[in-house]
Structure formats: C-alpha cells, structure tokens
Design an enzyme around this catalytic site. Structure first.
Site, PDB file in Angstrom:
ATOM      1  N   GLY A  32     -56.642 105.168 -44.448  1.00 56.15           N
ATOM      2  CA  GLY A  32     -56.344 106.438 -43.819  1.00 56.15           C
ATOM      3  C   GLY A  32     -56.696 107.644 -44.655  1.00 56.15           C
ATOM      4  N   CYS A  33     -57.202 107.445 -45.867  1.00 55.00           N
ATOM      5  CA  CYS A  33     -57.380 108.579 -46.776  1.00 55.00           C
ATOM      6  C   CYS A  33     -58.684 108.465 -47.530  1.00 55.00           C
ATOM      7  CB  CYS A  33     -56.222 108.638 -47.770  1.00 55.00           C
ATOM      8  SG  CYS A  33     -56.379 109.979 -48.958  1.00 55.00           S
TER       9      CYS A  33
END
Length: 278
Positions: free
Chosen positions: A116-117
C-alpha cells in the site's frame, strides 16, 4: 496454466439467510526481494535494495520500472540481465552493465515496502524525493494535449480492460493512453505504486514514448505516483480518485497536468490545465 496473479480459497457465502460454500478468487500478494549486481567484472558488488509486496507476474517490468522511477538507473539499457535465483522463490537479481554506476544513496530503505505504500521503509525525510530535474521538466514543450471529451471516456475504457480486477476485485490499475485515447498499455497490481512501476518498466522495454502519453490511475493520486510520473517524463496524470495536497503541489512544480475525480463524465483539473483542450 495457472495465473500467478490469482489465488483461490474456499469461502462460506452469505446472502440474506442463505449460506453456500464456493470457491473465491483472490488477488495474490507475495514478497519480492530486489537485488542489484553492479561494478566492474573484477569487483562485482551485490546489494539488496528492497523487499516489496506485489502481485506476482510482470516482475521484470516491475523491477525495471522501480529502478528507473527511483532514480537508481537512468535507462532500461543500463540493465544487462534480470534473473530469478534458482533456489530462492521470492528474489530477483538485476545485473547492470559494468560501466553503469547506480545511484543508491537516495533509496536506502529499512528493507521492507508494503503493497500500500511506495515510500515506506525509507529512513530519512530527504530520501522520499528522487532526482527529478525541475529545470528540464519546466522546459517541456506542450507537445501532448488531450481533448476533454476523450478524457471523460477513459475510465470506462480502463475498467473494460481490468481483467484481473474482474476476477478478484482487489487490484489497482495504471494505464497509458495516447492523445487519440487509444490504450497503449495497462498493468495491474495489489499495490498502486507497483502497478505504475510495472507500467513504466513495460513501456521502457517496448519503446513507448512516455513523454507523449497520459497515465490513468484506477484509484487516488498520491505524491509517490506523481513523482514516478515525473521521473518517467509523463506530462498528464489522471486519477479516478482524489489527489493529495502534496501530489497537487509537486505536479505544479514538476509541470504535470493533474486530473482527479475522473468519473461519471466529470473531473477536476488541479494543475497545468493548458494540456486539456475544451
């Protein structure tokens, strides 16, 4: 042949008061350690760059795009070979040509990046920024313009081509379009930054002119995705979702046209609106 991007599991499906047992398709998520080999033949060095959580498949495009958008290499031609070590399932080794010196100081991570990052794991504030050449970007001529009528039609075109999303409902997509709104490339991944890296890596290998393409994102536009677009010299970024404040600020600084909330025949143009033709 099984698709490595899809995993299957048995579930209990509840609809109103009825329960049935079915097989469900999931977006696969697996770790990948990226290793870099570089230096002269008599003194080759190996360094682990990062571990990223990604959807398996298109891994060579992923690592090519990652190394390029992180500023570690300047061209796909810097890469000599990419291979998977025989006895290690979750590692990939990228060997650079002997004359290529990678830029590593700006990419030091504490060895983990989740799906997610795109900047997780970096250990210093300054290291979240890659080596975008502001002066060069501000001198980019407005070669690519995009008619608003065609822009508004892009989300439907993207959605029709999201084959893995159709199966799993759990993947982000990034796509390239030319000014005729023709789809050039599309890549999907459980991580939005991985989808962009796969897209850029595939475009570099295919010789697609990124400086004359629009990139469409299936979700929100965060800073790290705008930075990757700047590194790839992409002039227009459109997102189905919202942009962040830093994404808007850096899109302005890096001479990128940023469009958000592109859906249902509407959108917001946040920066450099001269490239969108009404």
């Amino acid at each position: 042949m099984p698709n490595p991007a899809i995993a299957y599991t048995r579930i209990k499906k509840v609809h109103n008061t009825r329960i049935t047992e079915e097989e469900d398709a999931l977006a696969a998520e697996e770790p990948l350690e990226i290793r870099l080999l570089y230096g002269p033949a008599h003194n080759r060095k190996q360094q682990s760059i990062t571990v990223t959580m990604r959807t398996p498949g298109e891994d060579t495009a992923l690592v090519t795009g990652f190394l390029f958008t992180e500023g570690i290499i300047t061209s796909a031609s810097d890469i000599s070979t990419i291979h998977f070590p025989e006895v290690e399932q979750h590692a990939i080794a990228v060997s650079l040509h002997e004359h290529v010196q990678p830029v590593l100081q700006s990419t030091q991570r504490n060895f983990y990046s989740n799906s997610g990052c795109g900047v997780c794991g970096k250990t210093e504030l300054a290291s979240i920024y890659t080596s975008v050449d502001n002066a060069a970007r501000n001198n980019i001529p407005p070669v690519l313009t995009f008619p608003a009528t065609r822009l508004l039609a892009l989300p439907d075109a993207l959605r029709r081509q999201q084959l893995l999303f159709n199966d799993t409902g759990g993947l982000h997509a990034a796509a390239l379009f030319n000014e005729a709104a023709e789809l050039l490339l599309l890549r999907e991944d459980i991580g939005r930054h991985n989808a962009v890296d796969k897209l850029v890596g595939a475009a570099l290998s295919a010789g697609i002119p990124l400086h004359h393409s629009l990139m469409l994102l299936s979700g929100r536009a965060g800073f790290e995705l705008i930075q990757k677009a700047a590194m790839a010299n992409i002039p227009i970024v459109a997102a189905v979702g919202a942009p962040s404040s830093l994404a808007v600020r850096m899109a302005q600084q890096w001479n990128i046209t940023l469009v958000g909330f592109l859906r249902q025949q509407r959108c917001n143009i946040y920066t450099n609106e001269h490239r969108i033709i009404m």
